[in-house]
Design a protein around this motif. Structure first.
Motif, mmCIF file in Angstrom:
data_model
loop_
_atom_site.group_PDB
_atom_site.id
_atom_site.type_symbol
_atom_site.label_atom_id
_atom_site.label_comp_id
_atom_site.label_asym_id
_atom_site.label_seq_id
_atom_site.Cartn_x
_atom_site.Cartn_y
_atom_site.Cartn_z
ATOM 1 N N VAL A 21 0.870 -1.166 0.000
ATOM 2 C CA VAL A 21 0.000 0.000 0.000
ATOM 3 C C VAL A 21 0.908 1.217 0.000
ATOM 4 O O VAL A 21 1.865 1.279 0.770
ATOM 5 N N ILE A 22 0.609 2.166 -0.879
ATOM 6 C CA ILE A 22 1.349 3.421 -0.905
ATOM 7 C C ILE A 22 0.474 4.471 -0.228
ATOM 8 O O ILE A 22 -0.591 4.825 -0.735
ATOM 9 N N ALA A 23 0.916 4.946 0.946
ATOM 10 C CA ALA A 23 0.179 5.950 1.710
ATOM 11 C C ALA A 23 0.919 7.273 1.599
ATOM 12 O O ALA A 23 2.124 7.335 1.806
ATOM 13 N N ASN A 24 0.204 8.324 1.249
ATOM 14 C CA ASN A 24 0.822 9.641 1.080
ATOM 15 C C ASN A 24 0.671 10.448 2.367
ATOM 16 O O ASN A 24 -0.429 10.883 2.704
ATOM 17 N N VAL A 40 8.468 8.752 10.855
ATOM 18 C CA VAL A 40 8.133 7.401 10.391
ATOM 19 C C VAL A 40 9.424 6.673 10.033
ATOM 20 O O VAL A 40 10.322 7.254 9.420
ATOM 21 N N HIS A 41 9.514 5.410 10.404
ATOM 22 C CA HIS A 41 10.714 4.620 10.129
ATOM 23 C C HIS A 41 10.322 3.268 9.550
ATOM 24 O O HIS A 41 9.255 2.733 9.859
ATOM 25 N N ALA A 42 11.202 2.721 8.716
ATOM 26 C CA ALA A 42 10.989 1.390 8.158
ATOM 27 C C ALA A 42 10.897 0.380 9.292
ATOM 28 O O ALA A 42 11.643 0.455 10.260
ATOM 29 N N GLY A 43 9.958 -0.539 9.178
ATOM 30 C CA GLY A 43 9.770 -1.562 10.197
ATOM 31 C C GLY A 43 8.626 -1.255 11.154
ATOM 32 O O GLY A 43 8.246 -2.119 11.943
ATOM 33 N N TRP A 44 8.072 -0.041 11.085
ATOM 34 C CA TRP A 44 6.961 0.296 11.983
ATOM 35 C C TRP A 44 5.717 -0.497 11.610
ATOM 36 O O TRP A 44 5.407 -0.656 10.431
ATOM 37 N N PRO A 45 5.004 -0.993 12.599
ATOM 38 C CA PRO A 45 3.769 -1.727 12.312
ATOM 39 C C PRO A 45 2.670 -0.765 11.838
ATOM 40 O O PRO A 45 2.673 0.418 12.176
ATOM 41 N N SER A 46 1.756 -1.297 11.064
ATOM 42 C CA SER A 46 0.649 -0.491 10.571
ATOM 43 C C SER A 46 -0.589 -1.357 10.416
ATOM 44 O O SER A 46 -0.512 -2.580 10.455
ATOM 45 N N MET A 47 -1.713 -0.695 10.247
ATOM 46 C CA MET A 47 -2.973 -1.375 9.985
ATOM 47 C C MET A 47 -3.513 -0.807 8.682
ATOM 48 O O MET A 47 -3.435 0.403 8.431
ATOM 49 N N VAL A 48 -4.040 -1.670 7.825
ATOM 50 C CA VAL A 48 -4.542 -1.270 6.521
ATOM 51 C C VAL A 48 -5.938 -1.834 6.345
ATOM 52 O O VAL A 48 -6.203 -2.969 6.736
ATOM 53 N N ARG A 81 2.845 15.865 -0.115
ATOM 54 C CA ARG A 81 2.680 14.515 0.421
ATOM 55 C C ARG A 81 3.840 13.653 -0.081
ATOM 56 O O ARG A 81 4.263 13.776 -1.219
ATOM 57 N N PHE A 82 4.354 12.784 0.815
ATOM 58 C CA PHE A 82 5.424 11.867 0.449
ATOM 59 C C PHE A 82 4.937 10.431 0.598
ATOM 60 O O PHE A 82 4.357 10.070 1.623
ATOM 61 N N PRO A 83 5.176 9.603 -0.437
ATOM 62 C CA PRO A 83 4.713 8.214 -0.390
ATOM 63 C C PRO A 83 5.472 7.378 0.643
ATOM 64 O O PRO A 83 6.686 7.432 0.732
ATOM 65 N N VAL A 84 4.709 6.609 1.424
ATOM 66 C CA VAL A 84 5.250 5.632 2.370
ATOM 67 C C VAL A 84 4.759 4.269 1.904
ATOM 68 O O VAL A 84 3.551 4.051 1.771
ATOM 69 N N ALA A 89 -0.493 5.332 20.135
ATOM 70 C CA ALA A 89 -1.174 6.285 19.274
ATOM 71 C C ALA A 89 -1.154 5.799 17.840
ATOM 72 O O ALA A 89 -0.282 5.036 17.438
ATOM 73 N N ALA A 90 -2.112 6.235 17.033
ATOM 74 C CA ALA A 90 -2.172 5.878 15.627
ATOM 75 C C ALA A 90 -2.295 7.138 14.803
ATOM 76 O O ALA A 90 -2.975 8.067 15.177
ATOM 77 N N ALA A 91 -1.611 7.171 13.658
ATOM 78 C CA ALA A 91 -1.653 8.336 12.774
ATOM 79 C C ALA A 91 -2.216 7.905 11.412
ATOM 80 O O ALA A 91 -1.525 7.237 10.661
ATOM 81 N N PRO A 92 -3.484 8.238 11.108
ATOM 82 C CA PRO A 92 -4.031 7.851 9.797
ATOM 83 C C PRO A 92 -3.494 8.751 8.696
ATOM 84 O O PRO A 92 -3.055 9.868 8.944
ATOM 85 N N THR A 93 -3.506 8.231 7.476
ATOM 86 C CA THR A 93 -3.105 9.049 6.324
ATOM 87 C C THR A 93 -4.177 10.077 6.070
ATOM 88 O O THR A 93 -5.338 9.879 6.386
#
Length: 176
Positions: A73-76, A85-93, A141-144, A171-175
């Motif tokens: 998933v590409i999130a902007n 934000v760092h590589a390896g962080w968990p996320s929910m989609v 916006r930058f793609p993650v 905490a959670a940060a939505p796109t």
């Protein structure tokens, strides 16, 4: 002029050049039968036309192969967000097609550049993220890129609208 008309023009030109030398000449014996000379010119012209057409239309994509073993998933995120934000962080989609179904993922990478939309220098390979309002400064916006774990084989399709939520501790940060 479209590429189809250019290739058709080139094919017709090639065919007319190859057929221009044909005349109603004597027959050519082949396999015990006599064939008129002009028939060989027509067959040669058609063969050359097909060969030219294939050469001019080569290297164009005919179909797309999609690897369904791995989904991303590409999130902007706003330009102020990627520094946290760092590589390896968990996320929910979740997908807009079925927002009740949640998938876990992990941040795979963060883009270091996007194409400027203000007439700046353009470098190939950069993501194009459009700003939506012209008269107000909208933060870039930058793609993650988020790798989805155990994606649903029925729900995931190329082009489906996803929503990504990064998990920062509790905490959670939505796109946006």
């Amino acid at each position: 002029m479209s590429s189809l008309s250019v290739s058709s023009l080139a094919s017709l030109s090639t065919a007319s050049l190859l057929l221009s030398g044909c005349s109603f000449a004597p027959s050519i014996p082949l396999f015990g039968a006599a064939f008129p000379d002009w028939l060989f010119c027509v067959v040669g012209g058609v063969t050359a036309t097909v060969a030219v057409h294939l050469a001019l239309t080569s290297l164009k994509p005919v179909f797309t192969l999609i690897d369904t073993r791995h989904w991303y998933v590409i999130a902007n995120f706003q330009e102020t967000e990627p520094k946290n934000v760092h590589a390896g962080w968990p996320s929910m989609v979740y997908l807009m097609s079925d927002s009740a179904k949640r998938f876990t993922g992990v941040v795979d990478s963060i883009s270091y550049g996007v194409l400027p939309d203000d007439g700046g220098v353009v470098h190939e390979g950069l993501a194009s993220v459009q700003r939506t309002i012209n008269w107000v400064h909208v933060s870039q916006r930058f793609p993650v890129k988020i790798a989805v774990r155990n994606p649903g084989p029925v729900l995931f399709r190329l082009g489906t609208s996803p929503v990504a939520i990064l998990k920062r501790g509790d905490a959670a940060a939505p796109t946006r």
